[in-house]
Design a protein around this motif. Structure first.
Motif, mmCIF file in Angstrom:
data_model
loop_
_atom_site.group_PDB
_atom_site.id
_atom_site.type_symbol
_atom_site.label_atom_id
_atom_site.label_comp_id
_atom_site.label_asym_id
_atom_site.label_seq_id
_atom_site.Cartn_x
_atom_site.Cartn_y
_atom_site.Cartn_z
ATOM 1 N N THR A 1 0.844 -1.195 0.000
ATOM 2 C CA THR A 1 0.000 0.000 0.000
ATOM 3 C C THR A 1 0.876 1.239 0.000
ATOM 4 O OG1 THR A 1 -0.122 -0.005 2.420
ATOM 5 C CG2 THR A 1 -1.876 -1.158 1.224
ATOM 6 N N GLY A 2 0.262 2.366 -0.277
ATOM 7 C CA GLY A 2 0.974 3.630 -0.273
ATOM 8 C C GLY A 2 0.060 4.742 0.188
ATOM 9 N N PRO A 3 0.594 5.943 0.413
ATOM 10 C CA PRO A 3 -0.215 7.061 0.919
ATOM 11 C C PRO A 3 -1.171 7.595 -0.137
ATOM 12 C CG PRO A 3 2.003 7.807 0.402
ATOM 13 C CD PRO A 3 2.013 6.313 0.233
ATOM 14 N N GLU A 4 -2.347 7.999 0.296
ATOM 15 C CA GLU A 4 -3.310 8.615 -0.618
ATOM 16 C C GLU A 4 -2.971 10.079 -0.865
ATOM 17 O OE1 GLU A 4 -7.363 7.896 0.516
ATOM 18 O OE2 GLU A 4 -6.942 5.834 1.123
ATOM 19 N N ALA A 5 -2.360 10.734 0.102
ATOM 20 C CA ALA A 5 -1.851 12.095 -0.085
ATOM 21 C C ALA A 5 -0.393 11.967 -0.516
ATOM 22 C CB ALA A 5 -1.978 12.908 1.190
ATOM 23 N N GLU A 6 -0.122 12.274 -1.766
ATOM 24 C CA GLU A 6 1.191 12.070 -2.364
ATOM 25 C C GLU A 6 1.859 13.402 -2.670
ATOM 26 O OE1 GLU A 6 3.449 10.214 -2.791
ATOM 27 O OE2 GLU A 6 2.888 8.139 -3.180
ATOM 28 N N THR A 7 3.115 13.339 -3.069
ATOM 29 C CA THR A 7 3.797 14.510 -3.603
ATOM 30 C C THR A 7 3.826 14.407 -5.121
ATOM 31 O OG1 THR A 7 5.962 13.447 -3.500
ATOM 32 C CG2 THR A 7 5.249 14.683 -1.550
ATOM 33 N N ASP A 8 4.029 15.538 -5.746
ATOM 34 C CA ASP A 8 4.108 15.577 -7.202
ATOM 35 C C ASP A 8 5.204 14.643 -7.720
ATOM 36 O OD1 ASP A 8 5.544 17.015 -9.722
ATOM 37 O OD2 ASP A 8 3.381 17.419 -9.757
ATOM 38 N N TYR A 9 6.262 14.503 -6.950
ATOM 39 C CA TYR A 9 7.385 13.659 -7.377
ATOM 40 C C TYR A 9 6.950 12.217 -7.589
ATOM 41 C CZ TYR A 9 11.767 11.045 -7.150
ATOM 42 O OH TYR A 9 12.797 10.181 -7.428
ATOM 43 N N TYR A 10 6.245 11.653 -6.618
ATOM 44 C CA TYR A 10 5.855 10.247 -6.717
ATOM 45 C C TYR A 10 4.690 10.032 -7.668
ATOM 46 C CZ TYR A 10 8.966 9.057 -2.880
ATOM 47 O OH TYR A 10 10.079 8.853 -2.111
ATOM 48 N N ASN A 11 3.802 11.017 -7.756
ATOM 49 C CA ASN A 11 2.630 10.836 -8.610
ATOM 50 C C ASN A 11 2.929 11.088 -10.085
ATOM 51 O OD1 ASN A 11 -0.459 10.406 -8.217
ATOM 52 N ND2 ASN A 11 -0.357 12.096 -9.669
ATOM 53 N N PHE A 12 3.927 11.935 -10.357
ATOM 54 C CA PHE A 12 4.223 12.277 -11.750
ATOM 55 C C PHE A 12 5.703 12.147 -12.108
ATOM 56 C CE2 PHE A 12 0.252 14.902 -11.211
ATOM 57 C CZ PHE A 12 -0.497 14.205 -12.134
#
Length: 353
Positions: free
Chosen positions: A132-143
């Motif tokens: 699992t991972g966090p639902e609130a992410e940073t731009d770095y991990y999401n994009f």
């Protein structure tokens, strides 16, 4: 002695009214009518000053006798009526323990949860683990770490919920906060490859968020299951075999799959996977728009650029990734016509599954 006679008559009438009272409410009305501030007996007490002196003693004695008799009768009547009312309430509330009980509705898992567990069991059987991972992410991990820098056109494919960053560190990403609600579970890929060394075989189910207006085929919050494999010698053939097995396990052994070239920023080559229509068995119908096929998920080989963000040697390792929408599976497998029905909480619908 006319007043004494009146008091005697009042006493008889009051005692008769007390005896005739059917409940405590009626009894209270009798009490107020006689002993209340504006009661008849109270009126006699207030008019004692107008009684001739020679009659006051006899009238006063008569008033007291009436008051005592009425109060005693009221107390006895109240006790009797309260007991009767209690017995009536107990009788009305009595439970016949010999009658059969009411069957309780047995609860079950929500359809979305059931599908996540079903897919998880399929991959656990193939040796994968669930992360699992966090639902609130940073731009770095999401994009960015998924090969989509700030100026990459693929960011326009997703309309993202950005959050207020209380840390005070505001990025230059389109003038927005660097913190967001993840628009895909693909960010878990990066977290996993940072934390683990190959071989990696994982799936990552979870909620994702996009700024979509809820309609029959879109939701602003939905669920994805991300899959990631990184190992030596992984080929596109391994990807095809894995997803073909997954589709047969979910939709049935008679279902066929096909792969169509597509584009995702973090996989190359990329593809979308279709499964043969279960209604027309590939012949073509309104449900599949007369194509015989239904799109179910996206996938591809992990782009070597992604390995550069996590320190994995792309010359030694290769891998594949895929993402499948849980609500999409529900709609296709159980003929759910409107995805909003999964969230409405209508038990008539949910109990069907």
């Amino acid at each position: 002695m006319a007043l004494v006679d009146e008091l005697s008559q009042l006493k008889d009438e009051t005692l008769a009214a007390i005896a005739a009272a059917g409940d405590t409410s009626a009894l209270e009305q009798v009490r107020v009518g006689v002993l209340g501030k504006k009661g008849t007996l109270t009126g006699y007490l207030r008019s004692m000053g107008q009684v001739p002196k020679e009659e006051r003693a006899a009238v006063g004695k008569a008033v007291n006798e009436v008051r005592v008799a009425v109060e005693q009768a009221l107390e006895a009547g109240k006790a009797s009526l309260e007991q009767a009312e209690l017995s009536a309430r107990m009788s009305a509330a009595a439970v016949d323990v010999t009658l059969p009980g009411r069957a309780q509705q047995i609860g079950s898992r929500h359809l979305i949860t059931s599908i996540i567990e079903e897919v998880s069991e399929i991959f656990l059987g193939m040796g994968y683990s669930v992360v699992t991972g966090p639902e609130a992410e940073t731009d770095y991990y999401n994009f960015e770490a998924l090969n989509a820098p700030a100026d990459h056109p693929s960011r326009g494919m997703q309309d993202t919920f950005y959050l207020v960053d209380r840390s005070g560190d505001i990025s230059r990403v389109r003038g927005e906060s660097d913190v967001l609600l993840r628009s895909q579970t693909s960010g878990v890929q990066v977290h996993t490859m940072e934390d683990r060394k190959p071989p990696i075989y994982v799936i990552a189910p979870g909620k994702v968020y996009r700024r979509d207006v809820a309609d029959p085929s879109h939701l602003p919050q939905f669920h994805q299951i991300e899959g990631l494999v990184v190992d030596e010698g992984i080929t596109f053939g391994d990807l095809k075999g894995t997803l073909d097995y997954l589709c047969k396990q979910i939709f049935g052994e008679d279902r066929r799959t096909r792969f169509r070239a597509h584009y995702f920023p973090f996989t190359e080559p990329s593809a979308e996977v279709d499964v043969s229509c279960g209604i027309c068995h590939g012949e073509g119908c309104r449900f599949c728009k007369h194509t015989g096929w239904i799109e179910v998920l996206g996938c591809g080989m992990v782009d070597p650029n992604v390995y550069g963000f996590v320190g994995i040697d792309p010359e030694k390792y290769s891998g594949f990734a895929f993402g499948i929408g849980v609500e999409r599976i529900a709609a296709l497998k159980y003929n759910v016509p409107d995805l909003r029905m999964l969230l409405d909480g209508d038990m008539r619908f949910l109990r069907q599954f």
